[in-house]
Scaffold this active site. Structure first.
Site, PDB file in Angstrom:
ATOM      1  N   TYR A  34       0.864  -1.327   0.000  1.00  0.00           N
ATOM      2  CA  TYR A  34      -0.011   0.002  -0.012  1.00  0.00           C
ATOM      3  C   TYR A  34       0.921   1.060  -0.094  1.00  0.00           C
ATOM      4  O   TYR A  34       0.713   2.216   0.846  1.00  0.00           O
ATOM      5  CB  TYR A  34      -0.945  -0.013   1.103  1.00  0.00           C
ATOM      6  CG  TYR A  34      -2.106   0.752   0.844  1.00  0.00           C
ATOM      7  CD1 TYR A  34      -3.003   0.059  -0.078  1.00  0.00           C
ATOM      8  CD2 TYR A  34      -2.581   1.775   1.649  1.00  0.00           C
ATOM      9  CE1 TYR A  34      -4.314   0.522  -0.249  1.00  0.00           C
ATOM     10  CE2 TYR A  34      -3.750   2.632   1.197  1.00  0.00           C
ATOM     11  CZ  TYR A  34      -4.560   1.919   0.315  1.00  0.00           C
ATOM     12  OH  TYR A  34      -5.897   2.767  -0.133  1.00  0.00           O
ATOM     13  N   HIS A  39       7.309   5.380   1.314  1.00  0.00           N
ATOM     14  CA  HIS A  39       7.812   4.462   0.559  1.00  0.00           C
ATOM     15  C   HIS A  39       8.608   4.823  -0.643  1.00  0.00           C
ATOM     16  O   HIS A  39       9.868   4.233  -0.667  1.00  0.00           O
ATOM     17  CB  HIS A  39       7.093   3.239   0.299  1.00  0.00           C
ATOM     18  CG  HIS A  39       5.970   2.476   1.457  1.00  0.00           C
ATOM     19  ND1 HIS A  39       4.764   2.871   1.456  1.00  0.00           N
ATOM     20  CD2 HIS A  39       6.714   1.827   2.370  1.00  0.00           C
ATOM     21  CE1 HIS A  39       4.255   2.427   2.621  1.00  0.00           C
ATOM     22  NE2 HIS A  39       5.137   1.617   3.137  1.00  0.00           N
TER      23      HIS A  39
HETATM   24  P1  AMP Z   1       5.629  -0.087   6.153  1.00  0.00           P
HETATM   25  O1  AMP Z   1       5.062  -0.561   4.694  1.00  0.00           O
HETATM   26  O2  AMP Z   1       4.778   0.557   6.791  1.00  0.00           O
HETATM   27  O3  AMP Z   1       6.136  -1.511   7.004  1.00  0.00           O
HETATM   28  O4  AMP Z   1       6.808   0.785   5.803  1.00  0.00           O
HETATM   29  C1  AMP Z   1       8.207   0.186   5.145  1.00  0.00           C
HETATM   30  C2  AMP Z   1       9.073   1.021   5.129  1.00  0.00           C
HETATM   31  O5  AMP Z   1       8.930   2.496   4.812  1.00  0.00           O
HETATM   32  C3  AMP Z   1       9.554   1.087   6.566  1.00  0.00           C
HETATM   33  O6  AMP Z   1      11.115   1.389   6.658  1.00  0.00           O
HETATM   34  C4  AMP Z   1       9.138   2.519   7.179  1.00  0.00           C
HETATM   35  O7  AMP Z   1       9.660   3.233   8.080  1.00  0.00           O
HETATM   36  C5  AMP Z   1       9.122   3.497   5.632  1.00  0.00           C
HETATM   37  N1  AMP Z   1       8.139   4.525   5.908  1.00  0.00           N
HETATM   38  C6  AMP Z   1       6.870   4.537   6.054  1.00  0.00           C
HETATM   39  N2  AMP Z   1       6.068   5.627   6.080  1.00  0.00           N
HETATM   40  C7  AMP Z   1       7.363   6.294   5.957  1.00  0.00           C
HETATM   41  C8  AMP Z   1       7.319   7.963   5.783  1.00  0.00           C
HETATM   42  N3  AMP Z   1       6.445   8.630   6.094  1.00  0.00           N
HETATM   43  N4  AMP Z   1       8.360   8.318   5.573  1.00  0.00           N
HETATM   44  C9  AMP Z   1       9.720   7.545   5.287  1.00  0.00           C
HETATM   45  N5  AMP Z   1       9.523   6.298   5.431  1.00  0.00           N
HETATM   46  C10 AMP Z   1       8.553   5.469   5.694  1.00  0.00           C
END
Ligand code: AMP
Length: 282
Positions: A34, A39
């Site tokens: 998503y 990301h």
């Molecule tokens: P997730 O899909 O939420 O597990 O996130 C995957 C990666 O994207 C993780 O390393 C998160 O820290 C990074 N991430 C999610 N949201 C953000 C954001 N707003 N800014 C920077 N990195 C993000």
């Protein structure tokens, strides 16, 4: 080359073996899909710094606790693939849970101490699930570098710790938090928020900015900064604090006096949705 959707470990390994033979560097971006601009910033950096890039897109069941949002977590593989394609990632690895955790799976990576504070208090099995899946992804991808967002600051600290402790041969790259124009940190879970809750959620970034300014203006007492952030969040009727903490970066140990780098981290329920945000001082 357009982004390939790969469903099995064996197929990822085929690509990886060929790339290694060709002497190419590999970047890995672990995600739960998503995908949004947060990301995308990680993927862009990975594409800029590596010859080949793997984005994993896997809602990892073992990092969700009982009663958490595993079933309702948003998914959109088609949109994710289009985004990865536009940035130039080579592979989206989107396995079924049974591919990652076949019958008889019984090995986990458990990091002590720093997983028991902050999010670990309310999510006691979360980091065990994260560290286990991330170790598997490191081994499957054979990546030279892996990219993690500071949005999940504790996760970044925990991953750095097990990579050091277990001598993983990979460089961990931390990337800044990407926000909406109004300050709300981008998150796949923002989709759960009603328009009213989305407005209320601004209290996280607003309160943290205020705390950061206090430190920049010379405040040295962690308690004073913490108290100010707490009372600012408490003014928002739709917000309910899970935690507000100021800890050493990246030990995650309590601090009284702010001298070295600190992480100020909050977890707040807005309605039923649990949101996290933070800042790290120099
Ligand atoms: P997730 O899909 O939420 O597990 O996130 C995957 C990666 O994207 C993780 O390393 C998160 O820290 C990074 N991430 C999610 N949201 C953000 C954001 N707003 N800014 C920077 N990195 C993000």
């Amino acid at each position: 080359m357009s982004t390939k959707v790969v469903k099995t470990v064996a197929e990822v390994k085929e690509y990886v073996n060929q790339w290694k033979k060709d002497g190419l560097s590999i970047g890995l971006v672990p995600t739960m899909g998503y995908l949004h601009e947060g990301h995308a910033s990680l993927i862009k950096r990975a594409v800029a710094e590596n010859d080949r890039v793997i984005v994993s897109d896997f809602v990892n069941p073992i990092q969700f606790g009982v009663g958490e949002d595993l079933e309702t977590y948003p998914r959109d593989l088609q949109a994710d693939t289009a985004l990865c394609d536009s940035i130039g990632a080579d592979i989206i690895f989107n396995p079924e849970p049974s591919e990652m955790y076949p019958e008889g799976f019984s090995t986990h990576v458990d990091v002590e101490g720093i997983t028991e504070v902050l999010c670990g208090k309310t999510r006691p099995t979360h980091f065990r699930g994260v560290c286990t899946v991330v170790s598997k992804l490191f081994n499957i991808s054979q990546a030279d570098r892996a990219y993690f967002g500071q949005k999940d600051a504790q996760q970044l600290a925990v991953v750095r710790r097990f990579v050091r402790d277990l001598n993983f041969n990979i460089q961990i790259v931390g990337c800044p938090i990407i926000r909406e124009e109004d300050g709300l940190a981008k998150s796949s879970r923002n989709t759960y928020l009603s328009p009213e809750e989305k407005k209320a959620a601004l209290v996280l970034s607003r309160s943290l900015s205020m705390g950061r300014k206090m430190i920049e203006d010379g405040e040295k007492s962690a308690k004073a900064v913490r108290d100010a952030i707490v009372s600012s969040i408490e003014k928002e009727p739709l917000a309910k604090i899970d935690y507000v903490e100021i800890v050493g970066w990246d030990s995650l140990e309590d601090v009284d006096e702010i001298s070295g780098p600190v992480l100020a981290a909050v977890a707040v329920y807005v309605g039923k949705t649990r949101l996290i945000d933070n800042f790290i001082t120099e």
